[in-house]
Design a protein around this motif. Structure first.
Motif, PDB file in Angstrom:
ATOM      1  N   THR A   1       0.830  -1.211   0.000  1.00  0.00           N
ATOM      2  CA  THR A   1       0.000   0.000   0.000  1.00  0.00           C
ATOM      3  C   THR A   1       0.863   1.258   0.000  1.00  0.00           C
ATOM      4  OG1 THR A   1      -1.784  -1.121   1.194  1.00  0.00           O
ATOM      5  CG2 THR A   1      -1.764   1.289   1.265  1.00  0.00           C
ATOM      6  N   GLU A   2       1.916   1.250   0.809  1.00  0.00           N
ATOM      7  CA  GLU A   2       2.815   2.402   0.890  1.00  0.00           C
ATOM      8  C   GLU A   2       3.525   2.642  -0.442  1.00  0.00           C
ATOM      9  OE1 GLU A   2       6.757   3.865   3.424  1.00  0.00           O
ATOM     10  OE2 GLU A   2       5.643   2.078   4.026  1.00  0.00           O
TER      11      GLU A   2
ATOM     12  N   THR B   1       1.205   4.116  -3.047  1.00  0.00           N
ATOM     13  CA  THR B   1       1.013   5.547  -2.814  1.00  0.00           C
ATOM     14  C   THR B   1       2.190   6.345  -3.346  1.00  0.00           C
ATOM     15  OG1 THR B   1      -0.295   5.115  -0.821  1.00  0.00           O
ATOM     16  CG2 THR B   1       0.648   7.323  -1.053  1.00  0.00           C
TER      17      THR B   1
ATOM     18  N   THR C   1       2.144   9.040  -6.428  1.00  0.00           N
ATOM     19  CA  THR C   1       2.636  10.396  -6.177  1.00  0.00           C
ATOM     20  C   THR C   1       3.759  10.739  -7.136  1.00  0.00           C
ATOM     21  OG1 THR C   1       2.072  10.236  -3.832  1.00  0.00           O
ATOM     22  CG2 THR C   1       3.662  11.933  -4.456  1.00  0.00           C
TER      23      THR C   1
END
Length: 261
Positions: free
Chosen positions: A162-163, A166, A170
């Motif tokens: 998940t990190e 992200t 970005t």
């Protein structure tokens, strides 16, 4: 401490149809600025200005903020844009370096793929553990202990995925924004008047006023935040804090005196 809402959200009454809609943020209370029309002059025209919503909603809130005339703000952007164009070679180099830096960042997808493979392995282990317990190969206590260990590993891997997703999104968003701004910077000429398309292409938001780390408020600061994250700040301490940005004759001169940095 704010007496009203910490972060401003308001109804769709204030739409995105105006040049600075949802673009101006109060540096004192974080509320969005809203558009207002002044009293009509003798010639029938009326000045347009932008004001912190906290003051619109309740005059006793956010007393530090000041309103700003729309034509003044547009003039500031034209001045800033032409300054950027004048130094476009330096700006372009910075943008290109930013793009290269962004694209050279860790290959997040590669790491995500590795983690997904590892996640599959732990899910298989968990499935086999269930089968062993059902077949009576291991007792309940051992099963519970092993199940907890595997689930902890699965949760940890899922959090990492998940990190990374992200960060990947970005990263892609920043790269895209930088490339959009680079196209604008390739335009050969400066502008003589405000252009909304140009403004929207390069400016993420404008922050009016600020409060320093010691709690001192300065309403006479205008910060243009570009979509690359680059910030241009205009500050002039000669302005009396009792004078609003609405004084065009006074502030138009300041546009040319302020130091962008």
């Amino acid at each position: 401490m704010l007496k009203a809402k910490e972060l401003f959200t308001h109804s769709t009454t204030y739409s995105l149809k105006y040049d600075f809609s949802s673009k101006i943020v109060c540096g004192h209370c974080n509320s969005t600025y809203v558009r207002r029309q002044g009293t009509k002059r003798k010639d029938g025209t009326a000045p347009i200005y932008w004001k912190c919503y906290q003051q619109v909603d309740e005059k006793d809130f956010c007393k530090e903020s000041k309103f700003i005339r729309e034509d003044v703000l547009k003039s500031m952007f034209v001045e800033l844009y032409n300054l950027i164009v004048k130094n476009k070679h330096k700006t372009k180099d910075k943008l290109q370096n930013a793009i290269k830096s962004t694209l050279k960042e860790e290959n997040y997808q590669k790491e995500i793929d590795k983690l997904n493979i590892e996640l599959d392995k732990y899910n298989i282990k968990l499935s086999k553990l269930v089968d062993m317990q059902l077949d009576g190969i291991i007792d309940k206590d051992i099963y519970i202990k092993k199940e907890q260990e595997i689930k902890i590993q699965i949760t940890d891997i899922e959090n990492k995925i998940t990190e990374l997703l992200t960060l990947k999104n970005t990263n892609n968003d920043i790269s895209s924004k930088i490339k959009e701004i680079e196209k604008i910077m390739n335009k050969p000429t400066s502008i003589k008047e405000f252009d909304k398309e140009t403004f929207d292409s390069i400016v993420e938001r404008i922050i009016l006023g600020e409060t320093d780390e010691n709690g001192n408020s300065n309403p006479n600061v205008v910060r243009f935040i570009l979509k690359t994250g680059k910030e241009y700040k205009c500050e002039n301490n000669r302005i009396d804090t009792s004078v609003s940005f609405g004084s065009y004759k006074r502030f138009s001169k300041i546009i040319w005196m302020c130091e962008w940095y």
